[in-house]
Structure formats: structure tokens, C-alpha cells
Design an enzyme around this catalytic site. Structure first.
Site, short mmCIF file in Angstrom:
data_model
loop_
_atom_site.label_atom_id
_atom_site.label_comp_id
_atom_site.label_asym_id
_atom_site.label_seq_id
_atom_site.Cartn_x
_atom_site.Cartn_y
_atom_site.Cartn_z
N GLU A 172 1.37 -0.47 -4.98
CA GLU A 172 0.45 0.60 -5.35
C GLU A 172 1.26 1.88 -5.51
O GLU A 172 1.66 2.49 -4.52
CB GLU A 172 -0.62 0.79 -4.27
CG GLU A 172 -1.61 1.90 -4.64
CD GLU A 172 -2.32 2.50 -3.45
OE1 GLU A 172 -3.44 3.01 -3.64
OE2 GLU A 172 -1.76 2.49 -2.33
N ASP A 179 0.83 -1.20 0.00
CA ASP A 179 0.00 0.00 0.00
C ASP A 179 0.87 1.26 0.00
O ASP A 179 1.90 1.32 0.67
CB ASP A 179 -0.88 -0.02 1.26
CG ASP A 179 -1.88 1.11 1.30
OD1 ASP A 179 -2.76 1.16 0.43
OD2 ASP A 179 -1.78 1.95 2.21
#
Length: 501
Positions: free
Chosen positions: A243, A206
């Protein structure tokens, strides 16, 4: 840390927002045992890897603010439940990727609870702290919003403290400071625990471009060199997908150390194309991005998607237009890369922001009480009145579900489509910007793919060098089967052609 080309890379992946997928115990909340109960469904669909959104204890419904990196959120089950899920997935040839949140923690994490006590606390260095004077001197008191964070003022007050702490995404999510060697030692323990002690196959990472804050942005790529070496030393072959919500030039350096990154530029280009019914030179843009990615890693894996848990659902983007929903899948699953299907896309689930409404319950059947359907939220978009339940779609050959299943199996069976490394993609010019066509060459069997983006019948003006591509492998236009005889394509339809069977 360049990927090992000999390692099997899953060709079709599936993102599960755990809370919404399947409820096994009747409390209305999706859980790990619910996912385990649906592994046969996912295997039959053709899925080879699952990315689970965070499963750690957390005060939020989405779990992106971790309070314990070594435990399972009690709402989702136990560690034994998770290990059972891993084993059951492995039995079906499905890998499990854990969403690892190392950019920030919750303010309720014991590290931060200690860090906020006083400046001398040993955990203070785990986070970013500055006085207002220091913040103003660096000119970092506010920031421009970005696609991945709408926060303008990222510095937050700690009561009775002269210093503020930095939290890019939310005041309840303080950013971690990896200048701390003690924090890095904790990170190594976390990675080892999940890869070795528990046995996950890899991580979705993330906020990868925000590991260091914006005033030290250049250190974020460098951090992933350190991280990837840790991962490969601990478990060689473990997969990493990052990401990096940014444009190609900023994304590309991350391929030096990560196996894959998500292709946000492609996601938004596909959405614009479906709305505008016009090609945006997508093939040329992809070729250009591949050339940039290759400079950093010739074995890059392009993680492609239509949308994910942070974006309006593709069915809503297309206005719940069934043929456009199908065409979106046709484009995604015939482009190079490693596709990620957001749970529910395969049944045409709807949803627009705010975020909870793009994460609504999967609709397994119209028997809402006993089917495994979750009900943690009162769905505003994906309801049985607007989305046909999976149980019904399975019996309908023309359903969105069966469209996905057919295409996934075709992708896996045709080498020209399933090639992951060195993307094989070339433009086929049909002399019409509402017709998207491309060539996927392969030594055994090359393919031509054609999509009519428009609302009108279109002629297929095939160039001479592709004139022998007449064998139809797949068509959403009912007038086409067997051999290509009518050089015309119906609105929002797709064709996959080969020169031989």
C-alpha cells in the site's frame, strides 16, 4: 528483488474485511471458518487470491493495531481454523495474502507496554521517542494531512515521561523504529513464522511508504529491499503487494523491491470518470505510469482496484446507478494489471465514510438469521432494501453478480486480457471524450474494448485500422450480439470486440 516471471501470479484477487464477510458460529462477527465455508463461492466467481485484512489480536474492530503477531484474534477463530482455511484454499487453487502491519503496533502490545516504562527499557528503541525541544528543533511537531492519515499532531504524550512517542495514524498506534537491530530480528521471526510455519502465500503490506517517518522518508524504499530479501530467502516466490498511497513518481521506486503496489491514481481517476461521464485520458496516463514503473522493475505488477476498505464504495460513488456499477467492473476487468475486488463489490454493496460504514456486512441472503450474514454493526447503506442479496442475484442473469462472474471468467480465458507483465494497452480514438476505448493486442487474439461513459446513445466511430473488429465477445448493450452490425452503443454500456471468434 525483481519478480520471478516463471511464477504464477494470481490474475484476479479479492479483499475480505474479515469481520464483515461470513459468520460461522452465530455471534454476528465474521470469522475464518466463515471464509472457509465460502471458498467454493469465491472459486466459482473466479477468484485466485484472497487478501485478508488483519487477523491478529487487537483492541479495535478493524485490527490494524496489533497486540500479538503470532496469534489469531479470538473473535475470528484459532490458528487451527486459519490453517484449515489455508489448506482448503490451496485445494481450490486460491492463494492467501496476510495483511502484515509492521509500520506500527497497538499501545497494548507488550513491546510498547515495556517501552513506555522508562528511557532505559530494552524495548524503548523499538519506537520513536523525542522531547518536545527535539521535536520543535526538527520542525516536526505537526504535519499536513494526507489521504492515508488525517493526523496533524503525530507526537503523543506518555504520562510522567519527558519524551513523546510518534504515532502517525493514531495515538493508539505508535510507529515502530527500524533503526533498531533487535526489532529487525523480531521482524524476521514474524515473517518466517507466517511464511514457513503457518504457510501463507504472501503479504499485503500496510502503510509501506510510512515505515520510516516523514523526516526520514528516503529510508522507506530502502527498507523494502531488506524486507524483500528476507521474504525471498525464507520462502522464494512469496508474493508482496504494498500500500503506497501516493502519486506515480513516489510509488514507482517501491517496484524495485515489491512485486506489486496498489494503483491509487487509477482508482480515483476511474471514480472521477464515472461521476463526470468523461474520459480523463486514462489510457495515456496509464501508459505514462507504466513507463515510470518499468524503470524500476520491468516485471512490475500493477495492482488495480475500484475502491478498498479505506474508500467510499464504488456503488455509492456512482449513486447506486446499476449500469454505472457494471461499467466500473467492465473497465477494471478489461484493463491490464492484477485486479483486486473489494468484498461485496460484486453485489453492488454501498457505503460512505466514516470507515465502519464502508465495511458493512456482506449480504448473502435475505434470511438474516441463518445465512452467514454478520451483524456486528447496524448497516446504514448495504441493507436488503438497498442491495439485492447474493442468493437472489445468482438467479438473475442481469445482476451485478453475474456481470462480475462473466467478466472475471472472460478475463481469465482471453490471453489479451489476462496478461500481467508488460501491460498491453493502446488508445483507440473514437473522436468522442465520452467514449473510452482501448486496444489490448495479443499474438493469438487482440481485442478492442469500448465503453460509453455517457447517459446518451453514442455512435461508434471506429478507426479504419480497427474496422475488422466485429466479433462480439461481450456486451452489456442488448442490441449487440454475435457480429457488430449497429455502430451505436447504449448509455453506460460496454463492448469487447475481436477480429475473429
Amino acid at each position: 528483488m525483481i519478480a520471478d516471471k516463471s511464477r504464477f501470479i494470481p490474475r484476479v484477487c479479492y479483499e475480505i474485511f474479515v469481520r464483515s464477510f461470513c459468520d460461522s458460529n452465530g455471534d454476528g462477527i465474521g470469522d475464518l471458518n466463515g471464509i472457509t465455508s465460502k471458498l467454493d463461492y469465491l472459486a466459482d466467481l473466479g477468484i485466485e487470491a484472497i487478501w485478508l485484512t488483519p487477523i491478529h489480536p487487537s483492541p479495535s474492530y478493524h485490527k490494524y493495531d496489533v497486540t500479538d503477531y503470532y496469534a489469531i484474534e479470538p473473535e475470528f477463530g484459532t490458528m487451527d481454523d486459519f490453517k484449515k482455511l489455508l489448506a482448503s484454499a490451496r485445494d481450490r487453487g486460491i492463494e492467501i495474502y496476510l495483511d502484515l502491519i509492521i509500520n506500527h503496533t497497538s499501545t497494548l502490545h507488550p513491546w510498547f507496554s515495556e517501552a513506555r516504562k522508562n528511557t532505559a527499557n530494552a524495548y524503548r528503541e523499538f519506537y520513536w521517542w523525542m522531547t518536545p525541544t527535539q521535536i520543535e528543533a526538527l520542525g516536526i511537531s505537526e504535519r499536513e494531512t494526507s489521504d492515508d492519515s488525517q493526523v496533524v499532531y503525530p507526537w503523543h504524550e506518555n504520562p510522567e515521561d519527558l519524551e513523546k512517542y510518534y504515532g502517525l495514524f493514531y495515538k493508539g498506534m505508535p510507529d515502530l523504529n527500524y533503526h533498531s537491530q533487535a526489532l529487525r530480528e523480531e521482524l524476521e521471526k514474524i515473517i518466517r513464522f507466517w511464511l514457513v510455519d503457518v504457510g501463507v502465500d504472501g503479504f499485503r503490506l500496510d502503510a509501506a511508504r510510512h515505515v520510516y517517518p516523514e523526516w526520514e522518508k528516503h529510508l522507506s524504499v530502502e527498507f523494502w529491499q531488506y524486507f524483500s530479501k528476507l521474504v525471498q530467502d525464507i520462502k522464494p516466490g512469496a508474493f508482496t503487494v504494498g500500500e503506497v498511497w501516493a502519486e506515480t513518481e513516489e510509488v514507482a521506486p517501491y517496484f524495485r523491491y515489491l512485486d506489486a503496489t496498489f494503483h491509487f491514481d487509477l482508482s480515483f481517476a476511474l471514480q472521477r470518470m464515472l461521476i463526470g461521464e468523461k474520459d480523463e485520458d486514462i489510457v495515456e496516463k496509464l501508459q505514462s505510469s507504466y513507463a515510470v514503473f518499468e524503470k524500476y522493475n520491468p516485471l512490475f505488477v500493477d495492482a488495480i482496484m475500484l475502491t478498498n476498505h479505506d474508500q467510499d464504495r464504488i456503488a455509492s460513488v456512482t449513486g447506486n446507478h446499476k449500469e454505472k456499477i457494471k461499467m466500473a467492473a467492465s473497465i477494471l476487468l478489461t484493463l491490464p494489471g492484477q485486479p483486486y475486488i473489494y468484498y461485496g463489490e460484486e453485489i453492488g454493496m454501498l457505503g460512505t465514510k466514516p470507515d465502519p460504514y464502508i465495511r458493512e456486512p456482506f449480504i448473502w441472503s435475505d434470511d438474516l438469521e441463518s445465512s452467514g450474514n454478520t451483524n456486528w454493526i447496524d448497516a446504514q447503506f448495504s441493507k436488503k432494501e438497498t442491495v439485492v442479496p447474493l442468493s437472489v442475484q445468482m438467479e438473475d442473469p442481469d445482476s451485478v453478480y453475474n456481470h462480475y462472474k462473466t467478466l472475471i471468467n472472460l478475463r481469465k480465458s482471453e490471453p489479451a486480457l489476462s496478461q500481467i507483465f508488460a501491460p498491453n494497452l493502446h488508445r483507440v480514438c473514437l473522436q468522442d471524450d465520452q467514449m473510452l476505448s482501448y486496444f489490448r493486442p495479443h499474438v493469438d487474439k487482440s481485442l478492442v474494448i469500448i465503453h460509453n461513459l455517457s447517459s446518451y446513445d453514442k455512435p461508434i466511430l471506429m478507426p479504419d485500422d480497427k474496422a475488422d473488429f466485429k466479433h462480439i465477445l461481450f456486451s452489456t448493450d442488448p442490441q449487440h450480439s454475435g457480429m457488430l452490425q449497429t455502430m451505436q452503443l447504449a448509455p453506460h454500456c460496454s463492448l469487447i470486440l475481436a477480429s475473429h471468434s
